[in-house]
Enzyme design. Sequence first.
Site, mmCIF file in Angstrom:
data_model
loop_
_atom_site.group_PDB
_atom_site.id
_atom_site.type_symbol
_atom_site.label_atom_id
_atom_site.label_comp_id
_atom_site.label_asym_id
_atom_site.label_seq_id
_atom_site.Cartn_x
_atom_site.Cartn_y
_atom_site.Cartn_z
ATOM 1 N N TYR A 70 28.893 28.590 63.140
ATOM 2 C CA TYR A 70 28.120 29.839 63.258
ATOM 3 C C TYR A 70 28.728 30.752 64.330
ATOM 4 C CZ TYR A 70 24.317 33.132 64.182
ATOM 5 O OH TYR A 70 23.584 34.281 64.377
ATOM 6 N N GLU A 114 13.209 29.552 59.384
ATOM 7 C CA GLU A 114 13.528 30.976 59.542
ATOM 8 C C GLU A 114 12.898 31.704 58.351
ATOM 9 O OE1 GLU A 114 17.521 32.124 60.854
ATOM 10 O OE2 GLU A 114 17.560 33.600 59.234
ATOM 11 N N ARG A 130 32.785 38.224 62.314
ATOM 12 C CA ARG A 130 31.933 39.324 61.861
ATOM 13 C C ARG A 130 31.972 40.481 62.855
ATOM 14 N NH1 ARG A 130 25.487 38.459 60.880
ATOM 15 N NH2 ARG A 130 25.733 37.380 62.880
#
Length: 342
Positions: free
Chosen positions: A145, A329, A152
């Site tokens: 991650y 989530e 990103r």
Amino acid sequence: MKSPASTDLASPTDALTAPLPLTFHRLRLEQHHAPLRLLGGRSVGAGAEALHTPLLAPEGAWLDAWLGEGDARQHQRGCVRYVTDGHWLHGCAVIDESPLGMQAAAQRAYADLFAVLAANECSQLLRVWNYFADINAETGGSERYRQFNAGRQQAFIDARRSAFDGSPAACALGMHGGPLTVYFLAGRTPPVAIENPRQVSAYRYPDTYGPRAPTFSRAAVADIGGGRSVLFISGTASIVGHESIHLGDIRRQTEESLANIAAVREAAESRSGLAFPASEMVYTLYVRQADDLAVVREVFERAVGSASAAARDAIYLNADVCRTELLVEIEAHGFARHRSLV
Ligand code: 3EB
């Protein structure tokens, strides 16, 4: 009369005219049945295109379908397949990250995504959905991650897109397999980014969560034509400030996630002057441990009303959340009709 499909997209006045409406349907997928005017969307459950993770509830196969009204065409650029009608654009970047490594793969996926946006009139990101396998696994000394976040953020900077305030609403979830898959929805005008007063903005997280912060806003409001707006609430977990809370307690983590959603929804309502009722939103709940489904569902249904559209339409997926201690989530989107001007 000029039909909508014949609109000249190259005309300089076109950007000034109201867009044809964007609509959404969460559809049960029958075999060989794609809805008319489909721009694209995320499918779960059975099917070759479905996310590589178990659907816990409801049974079947489902498509979160974004529909236009214009003449939609399919295109490919780099690792991105997309469909646009000139008013709205839905795309999907798919990339096998194993030869590149996660950081480079994320950077490539987003570079291709931004190249698509730069080449289209629909250049403004409304929402991004990120999915990849083994999100919490470490390779080469860092968590996948965190590698994803680095790639990103670099792609946002390279494309001269804001990687901080004004970054798009998003989610990032761990699947049980499959390639890095980034779905995105874009329009011609930028949405209004919303933050959560109970949480530090994710793009301002301290570097204890990784050297490059996650690039997303807590929510976004966008005009979607036809006198309506959409509110996208990003993936939301049991985080207050920047810290995970209620470790090991699925009930309280679910309650805290819903309290965060309520706070961001209120922030969006006061900012936009529009009402987005919680009981009418479309939810996806990502549950790390399949055994926790019953508790998550009970808490969620109590919050939104067990007879509500929200409870009836919710989708529960077995997926990994981006911090190992987070067990749930929740993301949502909903619609509001503008007050009449007459
Ligand atoms: C959080 O609040 C939980 O990296 O795009 C939620 C939504 C989360 C989006 C992302 C991550 C992302 O930090 C995780």
